[in-house]
Design a protein around this motif. Sequence first.
Motif, PDB file in Angstrom:
ATOM      1  N   GLU A  25       0.889  -1.259  -0.062  1.00 10.67           N
ATOM      2  CA  GLU A  25      -0.037   0.247   0.109  1.00 10.67           C
ATOM      3  C   GLU A  25       0.821   1.307  -0.018  1.00 10.67           C
ATOM      4  OE1 GLU A  25      -2.673  -0.103   3.300  1.00 10.67           O
ATOM      5  OE2 GLU A  25      -3.646  -1.810   2.481  1.00 10.67           O
ATOM      6  N   LEU A  26       0.399   2.300  -0.739  1.00 12.02           N
ATOM      7  CA  LEU A  26       1.467   3.577  -0.900  1.00 12.02           C
ATOM      8  C   LEU A  26       0.585   4.528  -0.703  1.00 12.02           C
ATOM      9  CD1 LEU A  26       2.965   2.835  -4.689  1.00 12.02           C
ATOM     10  CD2 LEU A  26       4.126   2.550  -2.328  1.00 12.02           C
ATOM     11  N   LEU A  27       1.460   5.540   0.135  1.00  6.80           N
ATOM     12  CA  LEU A  27       0.850   6.704   0.628  1.00  6.80           C
ATOM     13  C   LEU A  27       1.844   7.690  -0.381  1.00  6.80           C
ATOM     14  CD1 LEU A  27      -0.871   8.607   2.226  1.00  6.80           C
ATOM     15  CD2 LEU A  27       0.686   8.755   4.125  1.00  6.80           C
ATOM     16  N   LEU A  28       1.286   8.506  -1.196  1.00  9.62           N
ATOM     17  CA  LEU A  28       2.047   9.564  -1.924  1.00  9.62           C
ATOM     18  C   LEU A  28       1.849  10.929  -1.418  1.00  9.62           C
ATOM     19  CD1 LEU A  28       1.318   8.331  -5.561  1.00  9.62           C
ATOM     20  CD2 LEU A  28       2.978   7.652  -4.138  1.00  9.62           C
ATOM     21  N   VAL A  29       2.979  11.433  -1.124  1.00 11.70           N
ATOM     22  CA  VAL A  29       2.894  12.900  -0.449  1.00 11.70           C
ATOM     23  C   VAL A  29       3.473  14.098  -1.200  1.00 11.70           C
ATOM     24  CG1 VAL A  29       3.454  14.246   1.501  1.00 11.70           C
ATOM     25  CG2 VAL A  29       3.180  11.627   1.637  1.00 11.70           C
ATOM     26  N   GLY A  30       2.552  14.893  -1.660  1.00 10.20           N
ATOM     27  CA  GLY A  30       3.094  15.876  -2.595  1.00 10.20           C
ATOM     28  C   GLY A  30       2.170  17.213  -2.617  1.00 10.20           C
ATOM     29  N   THR A  31       2.748  18.006  -3.455  1.00  9.85           N
ATOM     30  CA  THR A  31       1.697  19.322  -3.656  1.00  9.85           C
ATOM     31  C   THR A  31       0.756  19.111  -4.797  1.00  9.85           C
ATOM     32  OG1 THR A  31       3.346  20.207  -5.375  1.00  9.85           O
ATOM     33  CG2 THR A  31       3.612  20.913  -3.165  1.00  9.85           C
ATOM     34  N   SER A  32      -0.256  20.280  -4.889  1.00 11.11           N
ATOM     35  CA  SER A  32      -1.283  19.961  -5.960  1.00 11.11           C
ATOM     36  C   SER A  32      -0.754  19.939  -7.315  1.00 11.11           C
ATOM     37  CB  SER A  32      -2.227  21.455  -5.832  1.00 11.11           C
ATOM     38  OG  SER A  32      -1.360  22.309  -6.135  1.00 11.11           O
ATOM     39  N   HIS A  33       0.189  20.541  -7.581  1.00 13.66           N
ATOM     40  CA  HIS A  33       0.906  20.384  -8.916  1.00 13.66           C
ATOM     41  C   HIS A  33       1.350  18.943  -9.147  1.00 13.66           C
ATOM     42  CE1 HIS A  33       3.543  20.773 -12.240  1.00 13.66           C
ATOM     43  NE2 HIS A  33       4.433  20.308 -11.651  1.00 13.66           N
ATOM     44  N   GLY A  34       1.860  18.224  -8.061  1.00 11.83           N
ATOM     45  CA  GLY A  34       2.229  16.929  -8.410  1.00 11.83           C
ATOM     46  C   GLY A  34       1.095  15.865  -8.373  1.00 11.83           C
ATOM     47  N   GLN A  35      -0.002  16.343  -7.717  1.00 12.15           N
ATOM     48  CA  GLN A  35      -1.308  15.766  -7.839  1.00 12.15           C
ATOM     49  C   GLN A  35      -1.915  15.536  -9.203  1.00 12.15           C
ATOM     50  OE1 GLN A  35      -4.559  16.994  -5.541  1.00 12.15           O
ATOM     51  NE2 GLN A  35      -5.303  14.818  -4.928  1.00 12.15           N
ATOM     52  N   SER A  36      -1.645  17.142  -9.781  1.00 11.52           N
ATOM     53  CA  SER A  36      -2.216  17.155 -11.311  1.00 11.52           C
ATOM     54  C   SER A  36      -1.810  16.348 -12.181  1.00 11.52           C
ATOM     55  CB  SER A  36      -2.034  18.687 -11.733  1.00 11.52           C
ATOM     56  OG  SER A  36      -0.769  18.896 -11.983  1.00 11.52           O
ATOM     57  N   LEU A  37      -0.442  15.821 -11.946  1.00 13.22           N
ATOM     58  CA  LEU A  37       0.204  14.988 -12.839  1.00 13.22           C
ATOM     59  C   LEU A  37       0.073  13.338 -12.575  1.00 13.22           C
ATOM     60  CD1 LEU A  37       3.583  16.797 -12.819  1.00 13.22           C
ATOM     61  CD2 LEU A  37       1.705  16.990 -14.593  1.00 13.22           C
ATOM     62  N   LEU A  38      -0.733  13.188 -11.384  1.00 14.61           N
ATOM     63  CA  LEU A  38      -0.912  11.675 -11.168  1.00 14.61           C
ATOM     64  C   LEU A  38      -1.705  11.195 -12.234  1.00 14.61           C
ATOM     65  CD1 LEU A  38      -0.209  10.160  -8.435  1.00 14.61           C
ATOM     66  CD2 LEU A  38      -2.832  10.680  -7.721  1.00 14.61           C
ATOM     67  N   PRO A  39      -1.146   9.889 -12.790  1.00 16.09           N
ATOM     68  CA  PRO A  39      -2.050   8.884 -13.582  1.00 16.09           C
ATOM     69  C   PRO A  39      -3.285   8.468 -13.194  1.00 16.09           C
ATOM     70  CG  PRO A  39       0.387   8.395 -13.711  1.00 16.09           C
ATOM     71  CD  PRO A  39       0.266   9.210 -12.414  1.00 16.09           C
ATOM     72  N   ALA A  40      -4.146   8.458 -13.970  1.00 12.98           N
ATOM     73  CA  ALA A  40      -5.379   7.907 -13.758  1.00 12.98           C
ATOM     74  C   ALA A  40      -5.519   6.550 -13.043  1.00 12.98           C
ATOM     75  CB  ALA A  40      -6.385   7.748 -14.856  1.00 12.98           C
ATOM     76  N   ASN A  41      -4.600   5.787 -13.382  1.00 16.18           N
ATOM     77  CA  ASN A  41      -4.550   4.431 -12.631  1.00 16.18           C
ATOM     78  C   ASN A  41      -4.290   4.311 -11.062  1.00 16.18           C
ATOM     79  OD1 ASN A  41      -2.058   4.921 -13.730  1.00 16.18           O
ATOM     80  ND2 ASN A  41      -1.493   2.758 -13.987  1.00 16.18           N
ATOM     81  N   LEU A  42      -3.409   5.340 -10.952  1.00 12.39           N
ATOM     82  CA  LEU A  42      -2.783   5.678  -9.721  1.00 12.39           C
ATOM     83  C   LEU A  42      -4.035   6.342  -8.899  1.00 12.39           C
ATOM     84  CD1 LEU A  42       0.918   6.363  -9.523  1.00 12.39           C
ATOM     85  CD2 LEU A  42      -0.183   4.265  -9.051  1.00 12.39           C
ATOM     86  N   ARG A  43      -4.614   7.246  -9.353  1.00 14.56           N
ATOM     87  CA  ARG A  43      -5.599   8.251  -8.837  1.00 14.56           C
ATOM     88  C   ARG A  43      -6.801   7.304  -8.302  1.00 14.56           C
ATOM     89  NH1 ARG A  43      -6.125  13.616  -9.725  1.00 14.56           N
ATOM     90  NH2 ARG A  43      -4.798  13.355 -11.555  1.00 14.56           N
ATOM     91  N   THR A  44      -6.886   6.285  -9.068  1.00 11.64           N
ATOM     92  CA  THR A  44      -8.242   5.381  -8.614  1.00 11.64           C
ATOM     93  C   THR A  44      -7.703   4.211  -8.211  1.00 11.64           C
ATOM     94  OG1 THR A  44      -8.289   4.409 -10.805  1.00 11.64           O
ATOM     95  CG2 THR A  44      -9.572   6.312 -10.528  1.00 11.64           C
ATOM     96  N   HIS A  45      -6.574   3.750  -7.658  1.00 13.48           N
ATOM     97  CA  HIS A  45      -5.974   2.472  -7.221  1.00 13.48           C
ATOM     98  C   HIS A  45      -6.379   2.143  -5.668  1.00 13.48           C
ATOM     99  CE1 HIS A  45      -3.647  -0.893  -6.703  1.00 13.48           C
ATOM    100  NE2 HIS A  45      -3.109  -0.891  -8.043  1.00 13.48           N
ATOM    101  N   THR A  46      -7.019   1.266  -5.546  1.00 16.22           N
ATOM    102  CA  THR A  46      -7.528   0.923  -4.162  1.00 16.22           C
ATOM    103  C   THR A  46      -6.282   0.991  -2.991  1.00 16.22           C
ATOM    104  OG1 THR A  46      -7.479  -1.450  -4.398  1.00 16.22           O
ATOM    105  CG2 THR A  46      -9.540  -0.226  -5.038  1.00 16.22           C
ATOM    106  N   ARG A  47      -4.987   0.614  -3.701  1.00 17.27           N
ATOM    107  CA  ARG A  47      -3.829   0.610  -2.708  1.00 17.27           C
ATOM    108  C   ARG A  47      -3.026   1.732  -2.401  1.00 17.27           C
ATOM    109  NH1 ARG A  47      -0.504  -3.388  -3.955  1.00 17.27           N
ATOM    110  NH2 ARG A  47      -1.898  -4.267  -5.840  1.00 17.27           N
ATOM    111  N   CYS A  48      -3.609   2.838  -3.170  1.00 20.57           N
ATOM    112  CA  CYS A  48      -2.855   4.198  -3.489  1.00 20.57           C
ATOM    113  C   CYS A  48      -3.497   5.473  -2.948  1.00 20.57           C
ATOM    114  CB  CYS A  48      -2.210   4.333  -4.703  1.00 20.57           C
ATOM    115  SG  CYS A  48      -1.229   5.545  -5.093  1.00 20.57           S
ATOM    116  N   ASP A  49      -2.804   5.890  -1.707  1.00 24.15           N
ATOM    117  CA  ASP A  49      -3.511   7.145  -1.341  1.00 24.15           C
ATOM    118  C   ASP A  49      -2.678   8.314  -1.537  1.00 24.15           C
ATOM    119  OD1 ASP A  49      -5.954   6.233  -0.397  1.00 24.15           O
ATOM    120  OD2 ASP A  49      -4.963   5.406   1.239  1.00 24.15           O
ATOM    121  N   TRP A  50      -3.382   9.670  -1.449  1.00 22.73           N
ATOM    122  CA  TRP A  50      -2.446  10.830  -1.609  1.00 22.73           C
ATOM    123  C   TRP A  50      -2.686  11.978  -0.373  1.00 22.73           C
ATOM    124  CZ3 TRP A  50       0.687  12.573  -5.617  1.00 22.73           C
ATOM    125  CH2 TRP A  50       1.041  13.947  -5.570  1.00 22.73           C
TER     126      TRP A  50
END
Length: 328
Positions: A25-50
Amino acid sequence: MGGDLGPRAVFLACEKALSRFPSLELLLVGTSHGQSLLPANLRTHTRCDWLMADAEISPALKPTEVLRQRKSSMWLAVESLALGHSVACVSGGNTGALMVAGKRLLGMLPGVERPAICQRWPTRQGQTWVLDLGANIEASPLLLVQFARMGAVVSGAASPRVALLNIGTEPNKGGELLSGAAKLLGELQSLQYAGFIEPNHMLDGNVDVVVTDGFTGNIALKASEGAAVFLVEQLRAAFSATWYGKLVGQLAKPVLLKWRKKFDPARYNGASFLGLTRPLIKSHGSADSAAFFNAICVAIQQAEQGLPAKLVANLVEHVGAAEAGEPS
């Protein structure tokens, strides 16, 4: 999301890690700029949070500035580790700031004065562990002994062979720092002190651990990485310059690929801040997705092994023996 190549390289590494490790399970930490570049498959992945951060720690900032930016991505990432929201943390950001955040939020293991950056290096006979690679510009003999004990545990060897990096192997080389550390290491029975080792023999594989101060270690690391890149470039140029070179290159390709797989610096990316109470991993700032994936693998491995607990057991045993007046 730190690193010279930006968040995209990190995202590719995360995608590969989630695919390779089904329980990760991954917890990605970043700014809004980084989140805007987040691929769709990570954005919706059940084992990945921001986890949203307000700022980033620039490589140009003084390390202590991280103490004032407690909404930065680096601080929040290490804080999540300290709070138990994660079991390991990987960052490609400012090394000094990461160490400061680690010391403040995670704390040091008993018997360890300062953390050391430790990384495995390829050798002719397998691998060796080298520390410190940049966390401590200045050191003391006692600090080098602490590094040696931690490196011995990480190596996993039954009877670890430990050497001190020096400009020569003679006992009178290296000044007070190395002579003092050599004397202390020679009195330990929990490891085999192999004496001094010169930089040109670090890749021989005759020792399990090489210990040095952070200034010397970082120079050795970057010099070796530069040499590896230079060699690859020269081979590529030689095999593409003429038709004969291209022919020889095709014939030698299987051997070259095997060599590159073993000695590619990206394969060994992921250095540990040994001495902290939780696994904190430093990825090279210029790491591509393959290299950052390897740093994630290091974090997973150390979390599964319970490395800090193993270090504590070894260090406490050493302290207990010393207090009892017994050789350790």
